[in-house]
Design a protein around this motif. Sequence first.
Motif, short mmCIF file in Angstrom:
data_model
loop_
_atom_site.label_atom_id
_atom_site.label_comp_id
_atom_site.label_asym_id
_atom_site.label_seq_id
_atom_site.Cartn_x
_atom_site.Cartn_y
_atom_site.Cartn_z
N GLU A 37 0.61 -0.87 -0.24
CA GLU A 37 0.36 0.10 -0.38
C GLU A 37 0.97 1.52 -0.06
O GLU A 37 0.60 1.86 -0.63
N ALA B 207 0.86 4.32 -3.04
CA ALA B 207 0.35 5.58 -2.37
C ALA B 207 1.93 6.75 -3.38
O ALA B 207 1.60 7.59 -3.97
N MET C 276 1.01 7.19 -6.79
CA MET C 276 -0.19 7.80 -7.01
C MET C 276 0.00 9.17 -6.58
O MET C 276 0.05 10.62 -7.43
N ASN D 262 5.11 22.10 -4.45
CA ASN D 262 3.68 21.79 -2.89
C ASN D 262 4.56 21.88 -1.89
O ASN D 262 4.79 20.12 -2.21
N VAL E 273 2.76 21.02 0.42
CA VAL E 273 2.63 20.02 1.37
C VAL E 273 2.38 18.73 1.27
O VAL E 273 2.25 17.48 1.63
N ILE E 274 2.66 18.44 -0.27
CA ILE E 274 2.91 16.69 -1.15
C ILE E 274 4.58 16.83 -0.71
O ILE E 274 5.22 15.65 -0.11
N PHE F 172 5.06 15.44 2.91
CA PHE F 172 3.55 14.51 3.04
C PHE F 172 4.54 12.95 2.67
O PHE F 172 5.46 11.85 3.19
N ARG G 266 8.80 5.64 6.06
CA ARG G 266 8.07 4.81 5.77
C ARG G 266 9.13 3.30 4.66
O ARG G 266 8.92 2.18 5.15
N GLU H 146 -1.89 25.73 -1.87
CA GLU H 146 -0.91 24.72 -1.39
C GLU H 146 -1.95 23.66 -1.31
O GLU H 146 -2.17 22.65 -2.08
N VAL H 147 -3.03 23.50 -0.22
CA VAL H 147 -3.72 22.32 -0.20
C VAL H 147 -4.75 22.39 -1.10
O VAL H 147 -4.76 21.06 -1.62
N SER I 186 -4.37 22.55 -4.12
CA SER I 186 -3.04 22.08 -5.04
C SER I 186 -2.36 20.72 -4.08
O SER I 186 -3.07 19.60 -5.29
N ALA I 187 -2.53 20.31 -3.19
CA ALA I 187 -2.38 19.28 -3.54
C ALA I 187 -3.38 18.12 -3.43
O ALA I 187 -3.22 17.05 -3.60
N MET J 150 -3.28 16.32 -6.70
CA MET J 150 -2.57 15.95 -7.06
C MET J 150 -2.83 15.00 -6.79
O MET J 150 -2.98 13.43 -7.50
N ILE J 151 -3.62 13.66 -5.37
CA ILE J 151 -3.98 13.50 -4.69
C ILE J 151 -5.50 12.67 -5.60
O ILE J 151 -5.41 11.49 -5.26
N GLY K 245 -5.67 11.03 -8.25
CA GLY K 245 -5.58 9.72 -8.88
C GLY K 245 -7.02 9.30 -8.34
O GLY K 245 -6.56 7.86 -8.85
N VAL K 246 -7.01 9.59 -6.56
CA VAL K 246 -8.08 8.94 -6.75
C VAL K 246 -9.10 8.58 -7.49
O VAL K 246 -9.72 7.05 -7.82
N ARG L 163 -8.73 9.16 -10.72
CA ARG L 163 -8.41 7.74 -11.94
C ARG L 163 -8.64 5.55 -11.18
O ARG L 163 -9.51 5.65 -12.52
N LYS L 164 -8.80 5.82 -10.27
CA LYS L 164 -8.69 4.20 -9.94
C LYS L 164 -10.31 3.86 -9.96
O LYS L 164 -10.18 2.95 -9.90
N SER M 164 -10.06 3.91 -3.46
CA SER M 164 -9.44 3.53 -3.82
C SER M 164 -9.18 2.67 -3.43
O SER M 164 -8.06 1.88 -4.00
N VAL N 253 -3.12 4.21 3.28
CA VAL N 253 -2.49 5.52 3.38
C VAL N 253 -2.71 6.93 2.56
O VAL N 253 -3.11 8.13 3.16
N ILE N 254 -3.40 6.84 1.53
CA ILE N 254 -4.10 7.69 0.17
C ILE N 254 -4.97 8.34 1.42
O ILE N 254 -5.63 9.25 1.76
N PHE O 173 -4.31 9.99 4.64
CA PHE O 173 -3.64 11.20 4.66
C PHE O 173 -4.40 12.42 4.17
O PHE O 173 -4.44 13.00 4.86
N ARG P 76 -6.99 14.05 6.80
CA ARG P 76 -5.97 15.07 7.66
C ARG P 76 -5.66 16.55 6.34
O ARG P 76 -6.25 17.74 7.21
#
Lengths: 249, 249
Positions: free
Chosen positions: A96, A100, A103, A160, A162-163, A166, A173, B96-97, B99-100, B103-104, B107-108, B110-111, B158, B162-163, B166, B169
Amino acid sequence: MESIVTMAKAEQTGSYKGSEKLRPEEMIYHEMLDAILDRRLEPGMKLIEEDLAKTFGVSRARIRATFLQLAHDKLINLVPNRGAFVAEPTIDEAIEVFSARRMIEDGVARKVATSMTPERAEQIKAHLDREHDAHHRGDHRAAIILSGEFHLLLARLSGNLVIEEFLERLILRTSLIIAMYESPQPVDCSHTEHDQLLNALLSGDPDVAAAEMSRHLDAIRDRLQLQRPKPGKTDFASIFGRIPTSEAS
Amino acid sequence: MESIVTMAKAEQTGSYKGSEKLRPEEMIYHEMLDAILDRRLEPGMKLIEEDLAKTFGVSRARIRATFLQLAHDKLINLVPNRGAFVAEPTIDEAIEVFSARRMIEDGVARKVATSMTPERAEQIKAHLDREHDAHHRGDHRAAIILSGEFHLLLARLSGNLVIEEFLERLILRTSLIIAMYESPQPVDCSHTEHDQLLNALLSGDPDVAAAEMSRHLDAIRDRLQLQRPKPGKTDFASIFGRIPTSEAS
DNA sequence: GCATGCAAAATTGTTAACAATCATGTCAGC
DNA sequence: GCTGACATGATTGTTAACAATTTTGCATGC
């Protein structure tokens, strides 16, 4: 012995000596981080507050605060009334984490590819040079550090914060996962893969860059030994069949 | 008054009453979370350990531990020797948040689009029904909660924990940003956007889904008032020109 | 010999008191 | 009247002792 993390910070900031002036809380966090990633503290190992407090010459309260940080990063497990244990990422967890990262870093690669400039290309190339250096020197330790920082550099170039933060945690990890599951003969060929990644980024095509990033992360994952039961502290599986219950064979 | 977060958990697990049995540490964390997201604790406000300790009937040590958690989620700022303050995300930070998240969550999307099944579609539709319900009832509070949970549901679908964690938050952080920068007349049209998002997901085309997700997140961001200086606690800008220095005009 | 229960030791969780630091208000000196 | 040092109060940082819990070892009984 230098710490992996303080070394990493030094590489980044260019002032290793300065790491002595870290606040004690950060110092302890980094020391423990290093010990875990170095496997001086093995996965599953119990972390006793008072022992650590004496070792570092601080109070238990500070150790407790440090534990919270490490637990947040999933590098240790905190069990109520039982204490803290070095994390033992399962195979599913490892998969996972890589998923992640794919992604997120696909997106990073896309952004970097579409915002490439000559200066940025030079910045990446300079980093790759250092990776090659470490590899040719046979400095496996530095190679691992620089390899992680390569990914962090791309995250930074994606612009970015934030990215970036993370991903930094996710890379730590990953380091624990690699420490736990790396194959006996560590074949570190990631530096050539990073070369290919740079080429993909330079193409300017976000799809090409993302695909190359995915391929790279999958390759790292596939070099691990994630199929084995991988013995924990008490490995019953590999003992079964050999245990002399009474006087069998 | 119910808390936003415990309500959210209840919606999620279907057992609101159970939230009373939360361990005190979690209870306190959630109470403070709610207070911040509700703006009962305003951005920039000083959080005094002893006052909070007395309020919740616990020791300062527990408050301190809770502070570490909240600081890790960027909901409060911890300043050495100064104390804890409710976070005041800047405009740049807010951008930025988002934007982040794009990005994430691209991907979600897409999946989810490529792994759609009839059951999952029903699951999403069921959630949308609840969003519409809340909207038609005029329950703005529930609408906000459910809106956040919609994104969390997609993250769960998805299939990456882990995603999911994150993003959870990041959604909390977004809530604070919205609380800080939302326009005076909150036009909550996100529920129709979620409908469009579902359509995109059902198309099965990852590019279409990702594009729709990006559009949605940009729309949320653009509904905020991120251009204004946005007065803090002490707003000099709006006072300048009226201050009687001596006896001018 | 093995399981069960009990007692002791080790460890975590909590609290309260003390030390260090920072913010506030006051007063002397210019 | 304003600036800067100083004292005071408030708040955070730290420590040590105490309480609660878990683990360990041992003895008892079957």
